[in-house]
Enzyme design. Structure first.
Site, short mmCIF file in Angstrom:
data_model
loop_
_atom_site.label_atom_id
_atom_site.label_comp_id
_atom_site.label_asym_id
_atom_site.label_seq_id
_atom_site.Cartn_x
_atom_site.Cartn_y
_atom_site.Cartn_z
N ASP A 147 59.09 95.84 40.46
CA ASP A 147 59.10 96.46 39.15
C ASP A 147 57.95 97.48 39.09
OD1 ASP A 147 59.63 96.79 36.34
OD2 ASP A 147 57.98 95.40 35.94
N ASP A 157 57.16 91.58 35.82
CA ASP A 157 56.30 90.98 34.79
C ASP A 157 57.01 90.62 33.50
OD1 ASP A 157 56.56 93.86 34.06
OD2 ASP A 157 55.16 93.28 32.48
N ASP A 215 56.22 99.21 35.60
CA ASP A 215 55.28 98.98 34.49
C ASP A 215 54.91 97.51 34.40
OD1 ASP A 215 55.14 101.63 32.71
OD2 ASP A 215 57.18 101.40 33.45
#
Length: 254
Positions: free
Chosen positions: A16, A192, A18
């Site tokens: 991922d 996240d 961000d």
């Protein structure tokens, strides 16, 4: 919850963006990508013989800009756009976004701390600078989705996104794993957000490991505490792969 496994040449790595490679910021355009990130990704991409991809809600243009000069394999907008390492690319037909924007833009005009991000296949409503407006944003997004058949709601960290129904990070990873150089490898995915849970499920169904960044409930089997820990793990992974390369070369060429 386990510590992340040591990266080996038999792995495929999915990341991922961000909150994983880059720290979150108040607005999407305000993030800062440390110079070590593209440099480290370039080394890992080479060490894994191309089996490294970014899997993100960002647009492809965003990822290419932040990781310049790299042009990695990528699944963007939660799988609505993709680019494989062989140069093959594809995307869903662009859905009509005007009905969504007709609902959301008046809300943003009334509350300047909100941000509408228009993508090629969806619209994201960011409220990180106004978390107290979450309920209002959620109602507005539900109202907008009533005007957009074939779209669905995806909730992330202080963001609500209208996206085409069907694509997900999990499906994107599964599709990549059917293509070289990913096929036949053991997948790892680091993310996240709740939007990454489908990716964790996908890699673990394929015998790999999901790695959750930060706190919170998750399906992932391993965890790292922060993007800084992710970057440290990637540095160690690159060093470990570099050390393994001479040994593997020796095995192949006695």
């Amino acid at each position: 919850m386990h510590t992340p496994p040591l990266l080996t040449p038999r792995h495929a790595l999915f990341l991922d963006f961000d909150g994983t490679l880059a720290d979150l910021a108040a607005q999407p355009h305000a993030i800062h990508v440390l110079p070590e990130v593209p440099q480290g990704l370039q080394a890992l991409h080479a060490a894994l013989h191309g089996a490294l991809a970014i899997v993100t809600g960002r647009t492809m243009a965003d990822i290419d800009r932040y990781l310049c000069p790299l042009r990695l394999p990528v699944a963007c907008e939660h799988g609505a756009q993709y680019r494989l390492g062989n140069g093959r690319a594809g995307s869903l037909p662009a859905p009509p976004l005007a009905p969504l924007l007709d609902v959301l833009r008046p809300l943003v005009a009334q509350h300047p701390d909100l941000l509408v991000e228009v993508k090629s296949a969806g619209v994201a409503l960011h409220y990180r600078r106004a978390p107290h407006l979450q309920a209002l944003c959620l109602q507005a997004m539900h109202d907008a989705l009533h005007q957009a058949p074939g779209m669905e709601l995806l909730q992330g960290k202080c963001v609500l996104e209208a996206k085409p129904a069907g694509p997900s990070k999990g499906r994107a990873i599964a599709d990549f794993m059917r293509q070289p150089p990913f096929a036949g490898r053991v997948p790892l995915f680091i993310g996240d957000d709740v939007t990454d849970e489908a990716g964790f499920t996908a890699v673990q169904a394929l015998g790999g490991v999901g790695i959750k960044v930060g706190d919170g409930p998750t399906q992932a089997q391993a965890r790292l505490g922060s993007p800084a820990e992710v970057r440290a793990w990637l540095r160690l992974a690159a060093q470990a792969l570099a050390q393994q390369a001479p040994a593997l070369a020796g095995e192949c060429h006695p």
